[in-house]
Design a protein around this motif. Sequence first.
Motif, PDB file in Angstrom:
ATOM      1  N   MET A   1      27.347  44.326  30.372  1.00 32.14           N
ATOM      2  CA  MET A   1      28.328  45.403  30.561  1.00 32.14           C
ATOM      3  C   MET A   1      27.593  46.728  30.691  1.00 32.14           C
ATOM      4  SD  MET A   1      31.507  46.795  30.290  1.00 32.14           S
ATOM      5  CE  MET A   1      32.101  48.456  29.942  1.00 32.14           C
ATOM      6  N   ASN A   2      27.744  47.404  31.813  1.00 33.98           N
ATOM      7  CA  ASN A   2      27.152  48.713  32.039  1.00 33.98           C
ATOM      8  C   ASN A   2      28.187  49.764  31.660  1.00 33.98           C
ATOM      9  OD1 ASN A   2      26.159  51.141  33.080  1.00 33.98           O
ATOM     10  ND2 ASN A   2      25.058  50.093  34.723  1.00 33.98           N
ATOM     11  N   LEU A   3      28.117  50.227  30.406  1.00 33.26           N
ATOM     12  CA  LEU A   3      29.127  51.147  29.901  1.00 33.26           C
ATOM     13  C   LEU A   3      29.124  52.459  30.672  1.00 33.26           C
ATOM     14  CD1 LEU A   3      31.327  51.761  27.831  1.00 33.26           C
ATOM     15  CD2 LEU A   3      29.527  52.494  26.236  1.00 33.26           C
ATOM     16  N   THR A   4      27.976  52.934  31.046  1.00 27.88           N
ATOM     17  CA  THR A   4      27.893  54.193  31.788  1.00 27.88           C
ATOM     18  C   THR A   4      28.610  54.079  33.129  1.00 27.88           C
ATOM     19  OG1 THR A   4      25.790  54.778  30.746  1.00 27.88           O
ATOM     20  CG2 THR A   4      26.352  55.901  32.804  1.00 27.88           C
ATOM     21  N   ALA A   5      28.386  52.974  33.829  1.00 25.23           N
ATOM     22  CA  ALA A   5      29.036  52.773  35.125  1.00 25.23           C
ATOM     23  C   ALA A   5      30.554  52.641  34.958  1.00 25.23           C
ATOM     24  CB  ALA A   5      28.465  51.536  35.813  1.00 25.23           C
ATOM     25  N   ALA A   6      30.972  51.930  33.911  1.00 29.07           N
ATOM     26  CA  ALA A   6      32.411  51.774  33.664  1.00 29.07           C
ATOM     27  C   ALA A   6      33.043  53.124  33.346  1.00 29.07           C
ATOM     28  CB  ALA A   6      32.636  50.788  32.520  1.00 29.07           C
ATOM     29  N   ARG A   7      32.392  53.914  32.523  1.00 33.04           N
ATOM     30  CA  ARG A   7      32.895  55.258  32.196  1.00 33.04           C
ATOM     31  C   ARG A   7      33.017  56.113  33.452  1.00 33.04           C
ATOM     32  NH1 ARG A   7      29.261  57.210  27.073  1.00 33.04           N
ATOM     33  NH2 ARG A   7      30.508  56.331  25.368  1.00 33.04           N
ATOM     34  N   THR A   8      31.985  56.061  34.275  1.00 33.95           N
ATOM     35  CA  THR A   8      31.984  56.873  35.493  1.00 33.95           C
ATOM     36  C   THR A   8      33.144  56.474  36.399  1.00 33.95           C
ATOM     37  OG1 THR A   8      29.588  57.177  35.397  1.00 33.95           O
ATOM     38  CG2 THR A   8      30.652  57.516  37.534  1.00 33.95           C
ATOM     39  N   ALA A   9      33.347  55.169  36.556  1.00 29.35           N
ATOM     40  CA  ALA A   9      34.453  54.698  37.396  1.00 29.35           C
ATOM     41  C   ALA A   9      35.781  55.197  36.861  1.00 29.35           C
ATOM     42  CB  ALA A   9      34.436  53.176  37.459  1.00 29.35           C
ATOM     43  N   LEU A  10      35.971  55.131  35.548  1.00 26.80           N
ATOM     44  CA  LEU A  10      37.231  55.560  34.942  1.00 26.80           C
ATOM     45  C   LEU A  10      37.392  57.073  35.041  1.00 26.80           C
ATOM     46  CD1 LEU A  10      39.753  54.723  33.391  1.00 26.80           C
ATOM     47  CD2 LEU A  10      38.430  54.907  31.271  1.00 26.80           C
ATOM     48  N   ASN A  11      36.329  57.804  34.811  1.00 30.58           N
ATOM     49  CA  ASN A  11      36.419  59.276  34.844  1.00 30.58           C
ATOM     50  C   ASN A  11      36.738  59.796  36.242  1.00 30.58           C
ATOM     51  OD1 ASN A  11      35.880  59.563  32.127  1.00 30.58           O
ATOM     52  ND2 ASN A  11      33.667  59.812  32.409  1.00 30.58           N
ATOM     53  N   THR A  12      36.193  59.149  37.260  1.00 28.36           N
ATOM     54  CA  THR A  12      36.367  59.658  38.624  1.00 28.36           C
ATOM     55  C   THR A  12      37.602  59.092  39.319  1.00 28.36           C
ATOM     56  OG1 THR A  12      34.900  57.920  39.473  1.00 28.36           O
ATOM     57  CG2 THR A  12      33.884  60.043  38.913  1.00 28.36           C
ATOM     58  N   ALA A  13      38.254  58.116  38.709  1.00 29.31           N
ATOM     59  CA  ALA A  13      39.429  57.490  39.331  1.00 29.31           C
ATOM     60  C   ALA A  13      40.598  58.469  39.397  1.00 29.31           C
ATOM     61  CB  ALA A  13      39.834  56.244  38.559  1.00 29.31           C
ATOM     62  N   ARG A  14      41.266  58.519  40.540  1.00 26.54           N
ATOM     63  CA  ARG A  14      42.496  59.326  40.649  1.00 26.54           C
ATOM     64  C   ARG A  14      43.695  58.539  40.157  1.00 26.54           C
ATOM     65  NH1 ARG A  14      44.872  60.685  44.732  1.00 26.54           N
ATOM     66  NH2 ARG A  14      44.149  59.011  46.116  1.00 26.54           N
ATOM     67  N   ARG A  15      43.685  57.239  40.408  1.00 27.88           N
ATOM     68  CA  ARG A  15      44.799  56.382  39.999  1.00 27.88           C
ATOM     69  C   ARG A  15      44.284  55.312  39.038  1.00 27.88           C
ATOM     70  NH1 ARG A  15      49.470  56.851  42.943  1.00 27.88           N
ATOM     71  NH2 ARG A  15      49.355  58.136  44.834  1.00 27.88           N
ATOM     72  N   VAL A  16      44.901  55.260  37.860  1.00 28.43           N
ATOM     73  CA  VAL A  16      44.512  54.292  36.831  1.00 28.43           C
ATOM     74  C   VAL A  16      45.753  53.510  36.412  1.00 28.43           C
ATOM     75  CG1 VAL A  16      43.634  53.969  34.491  1.00 28.43           C
ATOM     76  CG2 VAL A  16      42.617  55.711  35.982  1.00 28.43           C
ATOM     77  N   ALA A  17      45.644  52.188  36.432  1.00 27.36           N
ATOM     78  CA  ALA A  17      46.719  51.316  35.965  1.00 27.36           C
ATOM     79  C   ALA A  17      46.210  50.524  34.769  1.00 27.36           C
ATOM     80  CB  ALA A  17      47.173  50.364  37.075  1.00 27.36           C
ATOM     81  N   VAL A  18      47.044  50.395  33.753  1.00 28.17           N
ATOM     82  CA  VAL A  18      46.647  49.746  32.502  1.00 28.17           C
ATOM     83  C   VAL A  18      47.637  48.641  32.159  1.00 28.17           C
ATOM     84  CG1 VAL A  18      46.104  50.091  30.065  1.00 28.17           C
ATOM     85  CG2 VAL A  18      45.756  51.974  31.692  1.00 28.17           C
ATOM     86  N   LEU A  19      47.106  47.504  31.726  1.00 27.38           N
ATOM     87  CA  LEU A  19      47.928  46.426  31.174  1.00 27.38           C
ATOM     88  C   LEU A  19      47.507  46.214  29.729  1.00 27.38           C
ATOM     89  CD1 LEU A  19      49.950  44.024  31.458  1.00 27.38           C
ATOM     90  CD2 LEU A  19      47.965  42.615  32.079  1.00 27.38           C
ATOM     91  N   THR A  20      48.464  46.250  28.804  1.00 26.26           N
ATOM     92  CA  THR A  20      48.135  46.014  27.398  1.00 26.26           C
ATOM     93  C   THR A  20      48.895  44.799  26.872  1.00 26.26           C
ATOM     94  OG1 THR A  20      49.876  47.453  26.500  1.00 26.26           O
ATOM     95  CG2 THR A  20      47.730  48.460  26.982  1.00 26.26           C
ATOM     96  N   GLY A  21      48.257  44.136  25.884  1.00 30.64           N
ATOM     97  CA  GLY A  21      48.866  42.975  25.257  1.00 30.64           C
ATOM     98  C   GLY A  21      48.810  43.073  23.753  1.00 30.64           C
ATOM     99  N   ALA A  22      49.002  41.946  23.085  1.00 31.14           N
ATOM    100  CA  ALA A  22      49.170  41.915  21.636  1.00 31.14           C
ATOM    101  C   ALA A  22      47.966  42.462  20.882  1.00 31.14           C
ATOM    102  CB  ALA A  22      49.443  40.483  21.186  1.00 31.14           C
ATOM    103  N   GLY A  23      46.775  42.390  21.487  1.00 30.72           N
ATOM    104  CA  GLY A  23      45.589  42.900  20.811  1.00 30.72           C
ATOM    105  C   GLY A  23      45.645  44.389  20.524  1.00 30.72           C
ATOM    106  N   VAL A  24      46.428  45.135  21.289  1.00 33.95           N
ATOM    107  CA  VAL A  24      46.574  46.572  21.033  1.00 33.95           C
ATOM    108  C   VAL A  24      47.424  46.794  19.788  1.00 33.95           C
ATOM    109  CG1 VAL A  24      47.508  48.735  21.934  1.00 33.95           C
ATOM    110  CG2 VAL A  24      46.253  47.201  23.445  1.00 33.95           C
ATOM    111  N   SER A  25      48.506  46.053  19.652  1.00 33.41           N
ATOM    112  CA  SER A  25      49.399  46.234  18.512  1.00 33.41           C
ATOM    113  C   SER A  25      48.876  45.593  17.236  1.00 33.41           C
ATOM    114  CB  SER A  25      50.779  45.673  18.834  1.00 33.41           C
ATOM    115  OG  SER A  25      51.405  46.452  19.824  1.00 33.41           O
ATOM    116  N   ALA A  26      47.947  44.642  17.360  1.00 34.32           N
ATOM    117  CA  ALA A  26      47.410  43.965  16.173  1.00 34.32           C
ATOM    118  C   ALA A  26      46.802  44.964  15.200  1.00 34.32           C
ATOM    119  CB  ALA A  26      46.370  42.927  16.588  1.00 34.32           C
ATOM    120  N   GLU A  27      46.191  46.022  15.725  1.00 32.58           N
ATOM    121  CA  GLU A  27      45.566  47.013  14.854  1.00 32.58           C
ATOM    122  C   GLU A  27      46.591  47.882  14.131  1.00 32.58           C
ATOM    123  OE1 GLU A  27      41.822  48.808  16.334  1.00 32.58           O
ATOM    124  OE2 GLU A  27      42.313  47.764  18.194  1.00 32.58           O
ATOM    125  N   SER A  28      47.853  47.764  14.515  1.00 28.29           N
ATOM    126  CA  SER A  28      48.933  48.438  13.779  1.00 28.29           C
ATOM    127  C   SER A  28      49.590  47.499  12.784  1.00 28.29           C
ATOM    128  CB  SER A  28      49.994  48.961  14.761  1.00 28.29           C
ATOM    129  OG  SER A  28      49.484  50.019  15.543  1.00 28.29           O
TER     130      SER A  28
END
Length: 245
Positions: A1-28
């Motif tokens: 996993m190239n974290l720097t490249a992933a960050r750069t892609a996310l930072n420069t993106a104009r359109r971002v779509a996100v899908l979340t599942g149960a793992g997000v709510s598990a921490e609550s």
Amino acid sequence: MNLTAARTALNTARRVAVLTGAGVSAESGIPTFRDAQTGHWARFRPEDLASPGAYRRDPDTVWEWYAGRYRDVLRAHPNPAHHHLAQLERQKGAGFFLATQNVDGLHARAGSGTHGGQLVELHGNLISARDEVTGETFPLPHPDALITPPVSPRGHRMRPNVVWFSEFLPEDALEAAQAAFAEADVALVVGTSGVVYPAAGLALETLRQGGVVIEVNPEATELTERMTFSLRDTASRGLAALLGG
């Protein structure tokens, strides 16, 4: 996993779509559907509690189950993962789209959908119920005042406002999500196993159009091999790393 490249892609993106599942709510502290089947409920199959047939046969039992889950949801609070995604929406504005498989309403409570982007709850929401005659949705009263099965302001019985086994996702929500993921420069898939379709296929829409897909999950999933980047971590830590927090 190239974290720097992933960050750069996310930072420069104009359109971002996100899908979340149960793992997000598990921490609550919200258990998955099957994890919640303990004690009295352990003797029931999922289909006995979350299907149109079960509701027709025994609406009182189904509502008893969902009233308990409703109480659990109201006691829970958004965790850092929810807040990170609300922060990302503030950065991207109208270019941000969040589709969640979760029915706890925690994304909305963290502020998602209020900063110019769009929030879609693909599987419904536990804090509302649906008029069985008109199809309208209404907020449920506080658990202490909830009488089940509840009755709508129209005088009709209401069912839980969630998608059950054998039911289709709301057509408008699914179409909006498919369009957003097809148009996304970057898609995030966070805390989902990638086995429940059609939601699991949304990231593939981004890949087909030449976009980047970043997966955040503690374990490898059925989608991992097709992802552009995969970050093996919890939702809150993974999103913090991607956002530089």
